[in-house]
Design a protein around this motif. Structure first.
Motif, PDB file in Angstrom:
ATOM      1  N   MET A 284      38.215  37.272  38.982  1.00 61.30           N
ATOM      2  CA  MET A 284      37.341  38.755  40.002  1.00 61.30           C
ATOM      3  C   MET A 284      36.634  39.014  40.426  1.00 61.30           C
ATOM      4  O   MET A 284      36.643  39.711  41.469  1.00 61.30           O
ATOM      5  CB  MET A 284      37.909  39.963  37.782  1.00 61.30           C
ATOM      6  CG  MET A 284      37.014  41.004  38.519  1.00 61.30           C
ATOM      7  SD  MET A 284      38.967  42.323  39.180  1.00 61.30           S
ATOM      8  CE  MET A 284      39.895  41.135  38.310  1.00 61.30           C
ATOM      9  N   LYS A 285      35.446  38.204  40.245  1.00 57.57           N
ATOM     10  CA  LYS A 285      34.344  38.445  40.738  1.00 57.57           C
ATOM     11  C   LYS A 285      34.515  37.963  42.700  1.00 57.57           C
ATOM     12  O   LYS A 285      33.512  38.399  43.421  1.00 57.57           O
ATOM     13  CB  LYS A 285      32.999  37.188  39.894  1.00 57.57           C
ATOM     14  CG  LYS A 285      32.331  37.818  38.997  1.00 57.57           C
ATOM     15  CD  LYS A 285      31.600  36.718  38.603  1.00 57.57           C
ATOM     16  CE  LYS A 285      30.675  37.431  37.318  1.00 57.57           C
ATOM     17  NZ  LYS A 285      29.874  35.939  36.867  1.00 57.57           N
ATOM     18  N   ASN A 286      34.856  36.507  42.347  1.00 51.36           N
ATOM     19  CA  ASN A 286      35.656  36.778  43.975  1.00 51.36           C
ATOM     20  C   ASN A 286      36.423  37.135  44.922  1.00 51.36           C
ATOM     21  O   ASN A 286      36.089  37.686  45.622  1.00 51.36           O
ATOM     22  CB  ASN A 286      36.212  35.346  43.488  1.00 51.36           C
ATOM     23  CG  ASN A 286      35.786  33.703  43.422  1.00 51.36           C
ATOM     24  OD1 ASN A 286      34.676  33.758  43.332  1.00 51.36           O
ATOM     25  ND2 ASN A 286      36.547  33.276  42.674  1.00 51.36           N
ATOM     26  N   ILE A 287      36.686  38.105  44.226  1.00 47.62           N
ATOM     27  CA  ILE A 287      37.498  39.712  44.061  1.00 47.62           C
ATOM     28  C   ILE A 287      37.041  40.720  44.730  1.00 47.62           C
ATOM     29  O   ILE A 287      36.415  41.196  46.087  1.00 47.62           O
ATOM     30  CB  ILE A 287      38.947  40.268  43.802  1.00 47.62           C
ATOM     31  CG1 ILE A 287      39.947  39.165  43.541  1.00 47.62           C
ATOM     32  CG2 ILE A 287      39.550  41.241  44.432  1.00 47.62           C
ATOM     33  CD1 ILE A 287      40.398  39.674  43.140  1.00 47.62           C
ATOM     34  N   VAL A 288      35.809  41.124  44.060  1.00 44.38           N
ATOM     35  CA  VAL A 288      34.766  42.267  43.750  1.00 44.38           C
ATOM     36  C   VAL A 288      33.406  41.758  45.415  1.00 44.38           C
ATOM     37  O   VAL A 288      33.706  43.059  45.512  1.00 44.38           O
ATOM     38  CB  VAL A 288      34.127  42.533  42.602  1.00 44.38           C
ATOM     39  CG1 VAL A 288      33.168  43.451  42.518  1.00 44.38           C
ATOM     40  CG2 VAL A 288      35.325  42.724  41.523  1.00 44.38           C
ATOM     41  N   VAL A 289      33.263  40.630  44.389  1.00 48.13           N
ATOM     42  CA  VAL A 289      31.712  40.572  45.428  1.00 48.13           C
ATOM     43  C   VAL A 289      32.671  40.642  46.962  1.00 48.13           C
ATOM     44  O   VAL A 289      31.694  41.962  47.646  1.00 48.13           O
ATOM     45  CB  VAL A 289      31.916  39.206  45.374  1.00 48.13           C
ATOM     46  CG1 VAL A 289      30.443  38.614  46.621  1.00 48.13           C
ATOM     47  CG2 VAL A 289      30.893  38.761  44.099  1.00 48.13           C
ATOM     48  N   PRO A 290      33.273  39.965  47.888  1.00 42.32           N
ATOM     49  CA  PRO A 290      33.672  40.540  49.127  1.00 42.32           C
ATOM     50  C   PRO A 290      33.621  41.970  49.907  1.00 42.32           C
ATOM     51  O   PRO A 290      33.786  42.836  49.984  1.00 42.32           O
ATOM     52  CB  PRO A 290      35.241  40.368  49.528  1.00 42.32           C
ATOM     53  CG  PRO A 290      34.581  38.651  48.687  1.00 42.32           C
ATOM     54  CD  PRO A 290      33.979  39.130  47.386  1.00 42.32           C
TER      55      PRO A 290
ATOM     56  N   GLY B  28      36.831  36.299  53.490  1.00 43.52           N
ATOM     57  CA  GLY B  28      38.046  35.741  52.701  1.00 43.52           C
ATOM     58  C   GLY B  28      37.216  34.683  52.056  1.00 43.52           C
ATOM     59  O   GLY B  28      38.680  34.342  51.447  1.00 43.52           O
ATOM     60  N   GLY B  29      36.623  34.613  51.191  1.00 46.61           N
ATOM     61  CA  GLY B  29      36.012  33.292  49.861  1.00 46.61           C
ATOM     62  C   GLY B  29      36.856  32.334  50.633  1.00 46.61           C
ATOM     63  O   GLY B  29      37.013  31.245  49.349  1.00 46.61           O
ATOM     64  N   ASN B  30      37.133  31.805  51.601  1.00 47.79           N
ATOM     65  CA  ASN B  30      37.399  30.900  52.355  1.00 47.79           C
ATOM     66  C   ASN B  30      39.270  30.674  51.066  1.00 47.79           C
ATOM     67  O   ASN B  30      39.397  28.430  51.427  1.00 47.79           O
ATOM     68  CB  ASN B  30      36.588  29.316  51.823  1.00 47.79           C
ATOM     69  CG  ASN B  30      35.066  29.317  52.038  1.00 47.79           C
ATOM     70  OD1 ASN B  30      34.990  29.227  53.444  1.00 47.79           O
ATOM     71  ND2 ASN B  30      34.147  29.572  52.036  1.00 47.79           N
ATOM     72  N   GLY B  31      39.410  31.179  50.963  1.00 44.38           N
ATOM     73  CA  GLY B  31      41.153  31.571  50.912  1.00 44.38           C
ATOM     74  C   GLY B  31      42.228  32.442  51.247  1.00 44.38           C
ATOM     75  O   GLY B  31      41.643  32.645  52.307  1.00 44.38           O
ATOM     76  N   PRO B  32      43.137  31.006  51.327  1.00 44.70           N
ATOM     77  CA  PRO B  32      44.697  31.221  52.639  1.00 44.70           C
ATOM     78  C   PRO B  32      44.770  33.113  52.109  1.00 44.70           C
ATOM     79  O   PRO B  32      44.613  33.817  53.421  1.00 44.70           O
ATOM     80  CB  PRO B  32      45.486  30.659  52.004  1.00 44.70           C
ATOM     81  CG  PRO B  32      44.752  29.323  51.105  1.00 44.70           C
ATOM     82  CD  PRO B  32      43.844  30.645  50.803  1.00 44.70           C
TER      83      PRO B  32
END
Length: 348
Positions: free
Chosen positions: A5-11, A283-287
């Motif tokens: 969830m943090k990886n989504i919220v931070v960007p 994008g957090g280096n995710g596709p």
């Protein structure tokens, strides 16, 4: 709050902060921020033509973002995406101009040539890193300039007769489509978006669902442990850079075979390769994250062209907003601390 969830919220917080600070700068400079954002939206999605241009802009950004992200996910920093994109662009145009073939052969050949050129350009820093421990950041940055000037020399002396641009590629090598152009009121939208989305799937599948992808990520995470486990660190470093360079070369093919259809003398870098770094970060280096980040950046860049016309606001302010977004993404550690504190207070 979970790490996912943090990886989504931070960007999202980084984007919001970038827009807020950018708005403050607009107001302080005496511009109407509301009118500016309305003009920005209208310039990106107000007409079907602009939407087609946004998707066209997004296409190479996705591939450049994948190039940066793939290297990062395997423990490398490929700052040479811009140079790999340029040589991929040149290779695609050369194949598109030099051969007369049926479309089902010519187009794939031009696309593969671009991927191969980008991969070859990335192979050099990969080899130097694997064999001589030369840091890839320094080599890739320097090779950007080599790619730029060598490409300019080849365009002027080999692919044209002392001209500043090559001939147009053959129709059989073009990604352009009368159907898509008619659908979007004659924008420059082309079939390259399908290639970009296919590459998103390829990166996800390779890294997450194959043993080779696990090996590449393991080497990036801990080289000593990977070597102890019997993995070839040198081969995997080179392979990571080659795959990253192939994605970058494909980004060049999108410009060569889709947007422009020719190669011209470049007074400076295209900027797409460097934007790919920002896209990968956001994008957090995710596709999947890269798709949304590329969509945001593409919308901002295309929409910004309408701001001076409709609102009298210089489009350079959008570059400031993009820079602020990247700044806040780079400062994500502070955002994570802030989110953790809020989460702890909520639990209490």
């Amino acid at each position: 709050m979970s790490n996912r969830m943090k990886n989504i919220v931070v960007p999202l917080v980084a984007v919001l902060l970038g827009i807020i600070v950018g708005t403050i700068i607009m107001i302080a400079a005496g511009y109407n921020a509301g009118a500016a954002f309305i003009a920005l939206w209208n310039g990106a999605f107000g007409e079907i033509y602009y939407t087609g241009e946004v998707i066209r802009q997004v296409t190479p950004l996705i591939l450049a973002g994948l190039a940066v992200a793939f290297a990062f996910r395997t423990g490398l920093f490929n700052i040479g995406v811009e140079g790999q994109l340029i040589v991929g662009w040149l290779a695609a145009v050369w194949v598109g101009v030099a051969f007369e073939l049926p479309k089902f052969i010519h187009l794939p050949l031009a696309v593969l040539a671009a991927a191969a050129a980008g991969a070859l350009w990335a192979f050099i820093p990969g080899l130097l890193k694997a064999k001589f421990k030369v840091h890839e950041v320094i080599v890739t940055i320097m090779m950007n300039y080599v790619a730029l000037h060598v490409s300019n020399y080849i365009i002027r002396t080999v692919l044209s007769e002392k001209s500043d641009r090559t001939e147009m590629i053959a129709d059989s090598a073009s990604l352009r489509s009368p159907f898509l152009e008619g659908l979007t009121d004659y924008s420059r939208l082309h079939w390259g978006i399908l290639i970009a989305l296919a590459c998103v799937f390829i990166m996800w599948f390779l890294l997450e669902k194959t043993s080779k992808g696990y090996e590449l990520r393991a080497v990036g995470f801990n080289q000593h442990a990977s070597e102890y486990a019997g993995m070839s660190v040198s081969k995997n470093i080179i392979l990571s850079m080659v795959i990253s360079g192939a994605f970058a070369g494909l980004a060049g093919a999108m410009e060569a075979l889709g947007t422009f259809g020719y190669a011209a003398i470049k007074g400076g870098f295209t900027g797409v390769g460097f934007d790919g770094i920002a896209v990968a970060l956001l994008g957090g280096n995710g596709p999947i994250g890269i798709i949304f980040a590329a969509l945001l950046f593409g919308s901002l860049k295309v929409g910004a062209l309408n701001m001076p016309l409709e609102a009298g606001v210089p489009n350079e302010l959008v570059d400031i907003i993009i820079a602020l977004i990247v700044f806040f993404v780079a400062a994500s550690y502070m955002i994570r601390i802030f989110i953790d504190r809020i989460s702890k207070k909520g639990v209490k």
